[in-house]
Write an enzyme that holds these catalytic residues in place. Structure first.
Site: not given
Length: 467
Positions: A79, A155, A179
Protein backbone atom coordinates in the site's frame (compact mmCIF):
# COMPACT_ATOMS: atom_id res chain seq x y z
CA UNK A 1 -2.04 -23.70 -13.88
CA UNK A 2 -4.31 -20.92 -12.58
CA UNK A 3 -2.07 -19.73 -9.77
CA UNK A 4 -4.43 -16.91 -8.76
CA UNK A 5 -7.01 -19.49 -7.68
CA UNK A 6 -4.62 -21.28 -5.29
CA UNK A 7 -4.54 -20.62 -1.58
CA UNK A 8 -1.29 -19.21 -0.25
CA UNK A 9 -0.36 -22.53 1.36
CA UNK A 10 -1.04 -24.38 -1.90
CA UNK A 11 1.02 -21.84 -3.82
CA UNK A 12 3.84 -22.17 -1.32
CA UNK A 13 3.63 -25.97 -1.64
CA UNK A 14 3.83 -25.78 -5.46
CA UNK A 15 6.95 -23.62 -5.13
CA UNK A 16 8.51 -25.80 -2.46
CA UNK A 17 8.14 -29.02 -4.44
CA UNK A 18 9.38 -27.24 -7.60
CA UNK A 19 6.15 -27.74 -9.55
CA UNK A 20 6.58 -24.12 -10.52
CA UNK A 21 9.49 -21.73 -10.13
CA UNK A 22 9.51 -18.43 -8.31
CA UNK A 23 10.37 -16.65 -11.57
CA UNK A 24 7.36 -18.23 -13.27
CA UNK A 25 5.15 -17.32 -10.33
CA UNK A 26 6.22 -13.68 -10.27
CA UNK A 27 5.92 -13.46 -14.06
CA UNK A 28 2.41 -14.95 -13.88
CA UNK A 29 1.15 -12.30 -11.49
CA UNK A 30 2.98 -9.48 -13.25
CA UNK A 31 1.16 -10.66 -16.38
CA UNK A 32 -2.20 -10.42 -14.63
CA UNK A 33 -1.37 -6.93 -13.38
CA UNK A 34 -0.47 -5.81 -16.91
CA UNK A 35 -3.60 -7.47 -18.27
CA UNK A 36 -6.12 -6.00 -15.82
CA UNK A 37 -4.68 -2.94 -14.14
CA UNK A 38 -5.72 -0.51 -16.87
CA UNK A 39 -9.34 -1.42 -16.08
CA UNK A 40 -9.02 -1.39 -12.29
CA UNK A 41 -6.27 1.10 -11.43
CA UNK A 42 -5.13 -0.81 -8.37
CA UNK A 43 -1.36 -0.75 -8.94
CA UNK A 44 0.48 2.57 -9.20
CA UNK A 45 4.11 1.38 -9.45
CA UNK A 46 5.91 -1.78 -10.58
CA UNK A 47 9.51 -2.93 -10.91
CA UNK A 48 9.29 -5.95 -13.15
CA UNK A 49 12.99 -6.55 -13.75
CA UNK A 50 13.95 -6.35 -10.08
CA UNK A 51 11.03 -8.61 -9.12
CA UNK A 52 12.11 -11.26 -11.62
CA UNK A 53 15.73 -10.99 -10.47
CA UNK A 54 14.67 -11.54 -6.85
CA UNK A 55 12.58 -14.51 -7.92
CA UNK A 56 15.49 -16.04 -9.88
CA UNK A 57 17.63 -15.69 -6.78
CA UNK A 58 15.05 -17.71 -4.83
CA UNK A 59 15.10 -20.38 -7.55
CA UNK A 60 18.87 -20.61 -7.41
CA UNK A 61 18.80 -21.09 -3.64
CA UNK A 62 16.10 -23.72 -3.94
CA UNK A 63 18.07 -25.55 -6.63
CA UNK A 64 21.09 -25.64 -4.29
CA UNK A 65 18.95 -27.19 -1.60
CA UNK A 66 19.20 -24.22 0.73
CA UNK A 67 16.62 -23.80 3.48
CA UNK A 68 14.04 -21.22 2.42
CA UNK A 69 11.39 -19.40 4.48
CA UNK A 70 7.70 -20.31 4.00
CA UNK A 71 6.71 -17.51 1.58
CA UNK A 72 9.82 -17.80 -0.61
CA UNK A 73 8.98 -16.74 -4.15
CA UNK A 74 5.43 -15.44 -3.50
CA UNK A 75 4.90 -11.89 -4.82
CA UNK A 76 3.03 -9.19 -2.92
CA UNK A 77 2.06 -5.53 -3.27
CA UNK A 78 2.58 -2.68 -0.81
CA UNK A 79 0.00 0.00 0.00
CA UNK A 80 1.35 3.39 -1.00
CA UNK A 81 1.22 4.74 2.55
CA UNK A 82 4.24 2.73 3.66
CA UNK A 83 7.81 2.43 2.52
CA UNK A 84 9.16 -0.27 0.24
CA UNK A 85 12.82 0.16 -0.70
CA UNK A 86 13.24 1.35 -4.27
CA UNK A 87 9.72 2.74 -4.62
CA UNK A 88 8.44 6.26 -4.04
CA UNK A 89 5.96 6.51 -1.17
CA UNK A 90 3.54 9.04 -2.63
CA UNK A 91 0.85 8.75 0.07
CA UNK A 92 -1.52 9.35 -2.84
CA UNK A 93 -0.53 13.02 -2.75
CA UNK A 94 0.94 15.51 -5.21
CA UNK A 95 3.13 16.66 -2.30
CA UNK A 96 5.16 13.45 -2.54
CA UNK A 97 4.75 12.40 -6.16
CA UNK A 98 8.30 13.51 -7.00
CA UNK A 99 9.85 12.32 -3.74
CA UNK A 100 12.96 10.11 -3.93
CA UNK A 101 12.47 6.34 -3.64
CA UNK A 102 12.43 4.92 -0.14
CA UNK A 103 15.83 3.65 1.02
CA UNK A 104 14.42 1.11 3.47
CA UNK A 105 11.32 -1.00 4.02
CA UNK A 106 8.63 -0.46 6.59
CA UNK A 107 8.76 -3.05 9.34
CA UNK A 108 5.83 -5.01 7.91
CA UNK A 109 7.36 -5.10 4.42
CA UNK A 110 10.69 -6.18 5.93
CA UNK A 111 9.03 -8.98 7.86
CA UNK A 112 7.32 -10.29 4.73
CA UNK A 113 10.64 -10.09 2.86
CA UNK A 114 12.27 -12.06 5.67
CA UNK A 115 9.53 -14.66 5.21
CA UNK A 116 10.62 -14.94 1.56
CA UNK A 117 7.90 -12.90 -0.16
CA UNK A 118 8.84 -10.60 -3.04
CA UNK A 119 7.45 -7.03 -3.23
CA UNK A 120 6.67 -6.16 -6.84
CA UNK A 121 4.95 -2.78 -6.60
CA UNK A 122 2.70 -0.28 -4.82
CA UNK A 123 -1.10 -0.05 -4.59
CA UNK A 124 -3.32 2.99 -4.82
CA UNK A 125 -4.75 4.82 -1.80
CA UNK A 126 -6.70 8.02 -1.17
CA UNK A 127 -4.51 10.95 -0.15
CA UNK A 128 -2.97 10.09 3.24
CA UNK A 129 -5.62 7.36 3.58
CA UNK A 130 -8.22 9.86 4.70
CA UNK A 131 -11.43 8.44 3.19
CA UNK A 132 -13.35 5.28 2.35
CA UNK A 133 -12.90 5.41 -1.43
CA UNK A 134 -9.63 5.12 -3.34
CA UNK A 135 -9.50 8.33 -5.35
CA UNK A 136 -6.77 10.97 -5.29
CA UNK A 137 -5.39 13.81 -7.39
CA UNK A 138 -2.39 12.01 -8.91
CA UNK A 139 -3.59 8.56 -10.01
CA UNK A 140 -6.71 7.19 -11.64
CA UNK A 141 -9.34 5.95 -9.17
CA UNK A 142 -9.26 2.31 -8.15
CA UNK A 143 -12.31 0.54 -9.51
CA UNK A 144 -14.28 -2.37 -8.15
CA UNK A 145 -13.59 -5.67 -9.96
CA UNK A 146 -17.28 -6.56 -9.64
CA UNK A 147 -18.39 -3.35 -11.36
CA UNK A 148 -15.71 -1.02 -12.68
CA UNK A 149 -18.09 1.94 -12.48
CA UNK A 150 -18.00 1.60 -8.69
CA UNK A 151 -15.42 2.16 -6.00
CA UNK A 152 -13.23 -0.52 -4.49
CA UNK A 153 -13.61 1.17 -1.09
CA UNK A 154 -10.74 2.67 0.86
CA UNK A 155 -8.31 3.44 2.01
CA UNK A 156 -6.75 0.05 1.19
CA UNK A 157 -8.81 -0.11 -2.00
CA UNK A 158 -5.83 -0.66 -4.28
CA UNK A 159 -4.72 -3.74 -2.38
CA UNK A 160 -8.26 -5.10 -2.03
CA UNK A 161 -9.04 -4.72 -5.73
CA UNK A 162 -5.74 -6.29 -6.77
CA UNK A 163 -6.32 -9.29 -4.50
CA UNK A 164 -9.97 -9.70 -5.55
CA UNK A 165 -9.05 -9.64 -9.26
CA UNK A 166 -6.30 -12.22 -8.76
CA UNK A 167 -3.59 -9.75 -9.71
CA UNK A 168 -1.59 -10.66 -6.59
CA UNK A 169 -1.82 -13.32 -3.84
CA UNK A 170 -1.69 -10.73 -1.03
CA UNK A 171 -0.76 -7.18 -0.19
CA UNK A 172 -0.25 -4.84 2.74
CA UNK A 173 -2.91 -2.56 4.13
CA UNK A 174 -3.80 -0.43 7.13
CA UNK A 175 -6.95 0.46 9.04
CA UNK A 176 -7.55 3.66 11.01
CA UNK A 177 -11.34 3.78 10.69
CA UNK A 178 -12.28 0.87 8.46
CA UNK A 179 -9.61 1.04 5.77
CA UNK A 180 -9.14 -2.74 5.69
CA UNK A 181 -12.76 -3.76 6.31
CA UNK A 182 -14.49 -1.30 3.96
CA UNK A 183 -12.56 -2.33 0.81
CA UNK A 184 -12.72 -5.98 1.87
CA UNK A 185 -16.52 -5.65 1.96
CA UNK A 186 -16.65 -3.79 -1.37
CA UNK A 187 -14.37 -6.31 -3.11
CA UNK A 188 -15.66 -9.51 -1.52
CA UNK A 189 -12.47 -10.67 0.22
CA UNK A 190 -11.39 -11.32 3.80
CA UNK A 191 -10.21 -8.36 5.86
CA UNK A 192 -9.00 -8.38 9.48
CA UNK A 193 -8.05 -5.39 11.60
CA UNK A 194 -6.24 -6.66 14.67
CA UNK A 195 -6.09 -5.24 18.17
CA UNK A 196 -3.92 -2.14 18.21
CA UNK A 197 -0.27 -3.17 18.60
CA UNK A 198 -0.36 -6.61 16.98
CA UNK A 199 1.59 -5.33 13.95
CA UNK A 200 4.07 -2.71 15.18
CA UNK A 201 5.83 0.08 13.36
CA UNK A 202 9.37 1.33 13.86
CA UNK A 203 11.25 4.57 13.51
CA UNK A 204 11.46 7.90 15.28
CA UNK A 205 8.10 9.15 13.99
CA UNK A 206 4.95 8.05 15.77
CA UNK A 207 2.00 6.51 13.89
CA UNK A 208 -0.09 8.96 11.90
CA UNK A 209 -3.27 8.20 13.82
CA UNK A 210 -1.83 7.09 17.14
CA UNK A 211 -5.02 5.76 18.73
CA UNK A 212 -6.56 4.18 15.67
CA UNK A 213 -4.24 2.78 13.02
CA UNK A 214 -3.39 -0.90 12.69
CA UNK A 215 -1.38 -2.39 9.81
CA UNK A 216 -1.85 -5.83 8.34
CA UNK A 217 -2.05 -8.02 5.23
CA UNK A 218 -5.03 -8.55 2.92
CA UNK A 219 -5.74 -11.81 1.11
CA UNK A 220 -8.69 -13.59 -0.49
CA UNK A 221 -9.56 -15.91 2.39
CA UNK A 222 -9.45 -16.02 6.16
CA UNK A 223 -7.14 -19.03 6.04
CA UNK A 224 -4.62 -17.04 4.01
CA UNK A 225 -5.08 -13.96 6.19
CA UNK A 226 -4.60 -15.87 9.43
CA UNK A 227 -1.40 -17.46 8.13
CA UNK A 228 0.03 -14.15 6.91
CA UNK A 229 -0.37 -12.53 10.31
CA UNK A 230 2.01 -15.12 11.70
CA UNK A 231 4.82 -13.40 9.77
CA UNK A 232 4.15 -9.77 10.70
CA UNK A 233 2.93 -9.79 14.31
CA UNK A 234 5.18 -9.56 17.35
CA UNK A 235 6.70 -6.67 19.32
CA UNK A 236 9.25 -4.07 18.31
CA UNK A 237 11.13 -1.81 20.71
CA UNK A 238 10.24 1.33 18.76
CA UNK A 239 6.50 0.83 19.16
CA UNK A 240 5.33 1.30 22.72
CA UNK A 241 1.90 -0.02 21.72
CA UNK A 242 3.27 -3.31 20.40
CA UNK A 243 1.99 -6.56 21.86
CA UNK A 244 3.76 -9.86 22.59
CA UNK A 245 3.69 -12.54 19.93
CA UNK A 246 0.70 -14.85 20.32
CA UNK A 247 1.82 -18.35 21.40
CA UNK A 248 -0.69 -19.97 19.04
CA UNK A 249 -0.65 -20.27 15.25
CA UNK A 250 -3.70 -18.42 13.96
CA UNK A 251 -3.56 -20.38 10.71
CA UNK A 252 -4.16 -23.56 12.75
CA UNK A 253 -6.37 -22.05 15.46
CA UNK A 254 -8.84 -20.80 12.85
CA UNK A 255 -9.82 -24.42 12.14
CA UNK A 256 -11.04 -25.02 15.69
CA UNK A 257 -14.24 -23.84 17.30
CA UNK A 258 -15.67 -23.38 20.76
CA UNK A 259 -19.14 -24.84 21.21
CA UNK A 260 -20.51 -22.06 23.39
CA UNK A 261 -19.80 -18.96 21.29
CA UNK A 262 -22.37 -16.23 21.88
CA UNK A 263 -23.00 -13.89 18.94
CA UNK A 264 -24.85 -10.59 19.21
CA UNK A 265 -26.45 -9.21 16.02
CA UNK A 266 -27.00 -5.54 15.32
CA UNK A 267 -28.34 -4.31 12.00
CA UNK A 268 -27.71 -0.59 12.49
CA UNK A 269 -25.73 -0.08 15.75
CA UNK A 270 -28.83 1.75 17.02
CA UNK A 271 -28.05 5.09 15.39
CA UNK A 272 -28.24 4.68 11.61
CA UNK A 273 -30.03 2.84 8.81
CA UNK A 274 -28.84 0.01 6.59
CA UNK A 275 -29.63 -0.82 2.99
CA UNK A 276 -32.37 -3.44 2.85
CA UNK A 277 -30.30 -5.91 0.84
CA UNK A 278 -27.45 -5.74 3.35
CA UNK A 279 -29.85 -6.04 6.27
CA UNK A 280 -31.42 -9.15 4.76
CA UNK A 281 -27.99 -10.66 4.10
CA UNK A 282 -26.94 -10.15 7.72
CA UNK A 283 -30.21 -11.72 8.88
CA UNK A 284 -29.48 -14.71 6.66
CA UNK A 285 -26.00 -14.96 8.17
CA UNK A 286 -27.53 -14.85 11.64
CA UNK A 287 -29.79 -17.77 10.72
CA UNK A 288 -26.83 -19.72 9.33
CA UNK A 289 -24.88 -19.17 12.55
CA UNK A 290 -27.85 -20.25 14.66
CA UNK A 291 -28.36 -23.39 12.57
CA UNK A 292 -24.67 -24.21 13.08
CA UNK A 293 -24.98 -24.05 16.87
CA UNK A 294 -23.90 -20.50 17.65
CA UNK A 295 -25.92 -18.82 20.40
CA UNK A 296 -27.33 -15.90 18.41
CA UNK A 297 -29.29 -13.00 19.92
CA UNK A 298 -30.27 -9.60 18.55
CA UNK A 299 -28.70 -6.79 20.56
CA UNK A 300 -30.61 -3.76 21.79
CA UNK A 301 -29.56 -0.40 20.28
CA UNK A 302 -25.89 0.17 21.13
CA UNK A 303 -25.58 3.92 20.61
CA UNK A 304 -27.93 6.84 19.99
CA UNK A 305 -25.31 9.03 18.28
CA UNK A 306 -22.70 7.90 15.73
CA UNK A 307 -19.22 7.24 17.19
CA UNK A 308 -17.91 8.62 13.90
CA UNK A 309 -18.68 12.17 15.07
CA UNK A 310 -16.10 11.84 17.83
CA UNK A 311 -13.73 9.92 15.56
CA UNK A 312 -13.73 12.71 12.95
CA UNK A 313 -12.82 15.29 15.58
CA UNK A 314 -9.77 13.31 16.65
CA UNK A 315 -8.78 12.48 13.06
CA UNK A 316 -9.02 16.15 12.10
CA UNK A 317 -6.50 16.95 14.81
CA UNK A 318 -4.21 14.18 13.55
CA UNK A 319 -4.36 15.62 10.03
CA UNK A 320 -3.59 19.09 11.40
CA UNK A 321 -0.55 17.66 13.17
CA UNK A 322 0.70 16.19 9.88
CA UNK A 323 -0.34 18.91 7.42
CA UNK A 324 -1.08 22.00 9.47
CA UNK A 325 2.21 23.58 8.41
CA UNK A 326 0.72 23.95 4.91
CA UNK A 327 -2.01 26.33 6.09
CA UNK A 328 -1.42 29.82 4.77
CA UNK A 329 0.93 28.56 2.03
CA UNK A 330 0.29 27.73 -1.66
CA UNK A 331 1.00 24.07 -0.86
CA UNK A 332 -2.38 23.68 0.86
CA UNK A 333 -3.97 23.98 -2.60
CA UNK A 334 -2.09 20.90 -3.77
CA UNK A 335 -4.09 18.56 -1.54
CA UNK A 336 -7.68 17.43 -1.83
CA UNK A 337 -9.96 20.40 -0.95
CA UNK A 338 -12.05 18.33 1.45
CA UNK A 339 -8.91 17.08 3.18
CA UNK A 340 -7.66 20.67 3.37
CA UNK A 341 -10.92 21.59 5.10
CA UNK A 342 -10.37 18.79 7.59
CA UNK A 343 -6.86 20.11 8.29
CA UNK A 344 -8.25 23.58 8.93
CA UNK A 345 -10.88 22.15 11.26
CA UNK A 346 -8.27 20.14 13.14
CA UNK A 347 -6.01 23.17 13.54
CA UNK A 348 -8.71 24.85 15.62
CA UNK A 349 -8.92 21.95 18.10
CA UNK A 350 -7.21 22.96 21.34
CA UNK A 351 -5.06 20.62 23.41
CA UNK A 352 -7.79 20.53 26.07
CA UNK A 353 -10.46 19.69 23.49
CA UNK A 354 -8.30 16.92 22.06
CA UNK A 355 -7.71 15.35 25.48
CA UNK A 356 -11.40 15.63 26.32
CA UNK A 357 -12.15 13.83 23.04
CA UNK A 358 -9.81 11.02 24.11
CA UNK A 359 -11.69 10.87 27.41
CA UNK A 360 -14.96 10.57 25.48
CA UNK A 361 -13.47 7.78 23.42
CA UNK A 362 -12.53 5.93 26.62
CA UNK A 363 -16.11 6.21 27.85
CA UNK A 364 -17.52 5.11 24.50
CA UNK A 365 -15.26 2.06 24.41
CA UNK A 366 -16.15 1.07 27.97
CA UNK A 367 -19.84 1.55 27.20
CA UNK A 368 -19.60 -0.69 24.13
CA UNK A 369 -18.04 -3.54 26.09
CA UNK A 370 -20.51 -3.05 28.92
CA UNK A 371 -23.48 -3.27 26.57
CA UNK A 372 -22.10 -6.37 24.85
CA UNK A 373 -20.78 -8.21 27.90
CA UNK A 374 -23.33 -10.99 27.39
CA UNK A 375 -21.85 -11.98 24.01
CA UNK A 376 -18.43 -13.01 22.74
CA UNK A 377 -18.71 -11.51 19.25
CA UNK A 378 -20.78 -8.77 17.66
CA UNK A 379 -21.89 -9.10 14.04
CA UNK A 380 -23.09 -6.07 12.09
CA UNK A 381 -23.09 -4.91 8.48
CA UNK A 382 -19.60 -3.80 7.47
CA UNK A 383 -21.06 -0.90 5.50
CA UNK A 384 -24.50 0.69 5.57
CA UNK A 385 -24.67 0.81 1.77
CA UNK A 386 -23.29 -1.01 -1.24
CA UNK A 387 -20.17 0.24 -3.01
CA UNK A 388 -21.15 3.56 -4.65
CA UNK A 389 -20.34 4.69 -8.15
CA UNK A 390 -17.03 6.51 -8.44
CA UNK A 391 -17.42 10.23 -7.80
CA UNK A 392 -20.89 9.84 -6.34
CA UNK A 393 -22.09 9.59 -2.72
CA UNK A 394 -23.11 6.27 -1.28
CA UNK A 395 -26.74 5.20 -1.15
CA UNK A 396 -28.99 3.51 1.36
CA UNK A 397 -32.07 2.15 -0.39
CA UNK A 398 -31.59 4.67 -3.17
CA UNK A 399 -31.21 7.72 -0.90
CA UNK A 400 -27.83 9.48 -1.31
CA UNK A 401 -25.60 9.67 1.76
CA UNK A 402 -21.94 10.29 2.42
CA UNK A 403 -22.26 8.17 5.55
CA UNK A 404 -22.38 4.73 3.94
CA UNK A 405 -19.32 3.63 5.97
CA UNK A 406 -20.66 4.41 9.41
CA UNK A 407 -20.12 1.12 11.22
CA UNK A 408 -16.37 0.49 11.16
CA UNK A 409 -14.84 3.28 13.29
CA UNK A 410 -16.09 1.80 16.57
CA UNK A 411 -13.57 -1.06 16.53
CA UNK A 412 -10.70 1.39 15.97
CA UNK A 413 -11.83 3.52 18.90
CA UNK A 414 -12.16 0.45 21.11
CA UNK A 415 -8.80 -0.96 19.88
CA UNK A 416 -10.47 -4.30 19.35
CA UNK A 417 -10.17 -6.81 16.49
CA UNK A 418 -12.74 -6.68 13.72
CA UNK A 419 -13.10 -8.36 10.35
CA UNK A 420 -15.23 -8.18 7.22
CA UNK A 421 -16.43 -11.38 5.58
CA UNK A 422 -18.34 -11.67 2.32
CA UNK A 423 -21.85 -13.08 2.89
CA UNK A 424 -23.07 -13.06 -0.68
CA UNK A 425 -23.85 -10.73 -3.55
CA UNK A 426 -26.53 -8.10 -4.06
CA UNK A 427 -29.02 -8.19 -6.93
CA UNK A 428 -26.54 -5.92 -8.75
CA UNK A 429 -23.83 -8.54 -8.27
CA UNK A 430 -21.94 -6.49 -5.65
CA UNK A 431 -20.34 -8.11 -2.60
CA UNK A 432 -22.01 -7.69 0.78
CA UNK A 433 -19.84 -7.73 3.90
CA UNK A 434 -20.64 -8.65 7.49
CA UNK A 435 -18.45 -7.18 10.21
CA UNK A 436 -17.33 -9.40 13.08
CA UNK A 437 -16.15 -7.48 16.16
CA UNK A 438 -14.37 -9.36 18.93
CA UNK A 439 -13.21 -8.71 22.45
CA UNK A 440 -9.86 -7.01 22.80
CA UNK A 441 -7.04 -9.42 21.82
CA UNK A 442 -9.67 -11.92 20.64
CA UNK A 443 -8.44 -12.30 17.05
CA UNK A 444 -8.77 -16.09 17.03
CA UNK A 445 -12.52 -16.03 17.72
CA UNK A 446 -13.03 -13.32 15.08
CA UNK A 447 -11.06 -15.36 12.53
CA UNK A 448 -12.96 -18.53 13.39
CA UNK A 449 -16.37 -16.94 12.82
CA UNK A 450 -15.13 -15.25 9.66
CA UNK A 451 -13.85 -18.61 8.43
CA UNK A 452 -17.18 -20.28 9.23
CA UNK A 453 -19.20 -17.68 7.32
CA UNK A 454 -16.73 -17.75 4.44
CA UNK A 455 -17.04 -21.54 4.26
CA UNK A 456 -20.84 -21.31 4.42
CA UNK A 457 -21.18 -18.76 1.60
CA UNK A 458 -18.11 -19.76 -0.40
CA UNK A 459 -15.29 -17.65 -1.76
CA UNK A 460 -16.46 -15.10 -4.31
CA UNK A 461 -14.65 -14.05 -7.48
CA UNK A 462 -15.49 -11.19 -9.86
CA UNK A 463 -16.63 -12.87 -13.11
CA UNK A 464 -14.79 -10.51 -15.48
CA UNK A 465 -11.43 -11.13 -13.75
CA UNK A 466 -11.73 -14.72 -12.57
CA UNK A 467 -9.98 -16.42 -15.50
Amino acid sequence: MELHKLSLRDLAHQLDNKSISAAETVAYFLGRIKRYNSEIGAVVALDESLSIDLAKNVDQKRARGEHLPPLAGIPFLVKDLEDCAGFVTTNGSALFREAPPAKADSLMVERFRNAGAIPVGKTNTPEFGWKGTTENLIFAPTRNPYDTQRTSGGSSGGTAAAVAAGMIPFGTSSDGGGSIRIPAACCGIAGLKTSTGRVPIRGDDGPGWWEFTTNGPMARSFSDTAWLYDFCTGPHDDDMRSLPKEPSDWGVEILGRRKDVRVGITYDMGYWSTDTQIRHAVADAAAAMSDAGYQVTELPPLFSTPPALLWVKIVAAYHARALGHLLGTPEIDRIDPTLAGLVKRGASVTAREFLLALDEMWVLSAEFFRRTQGVDLVVSPTTAGLAPKIGEPGEIDGAPTVDWVSYTVLANMARTPAASVCIGLSTEGLPIGAQVIGKRFGEVEVLRLGHFLESHYGLQAPPAFSE
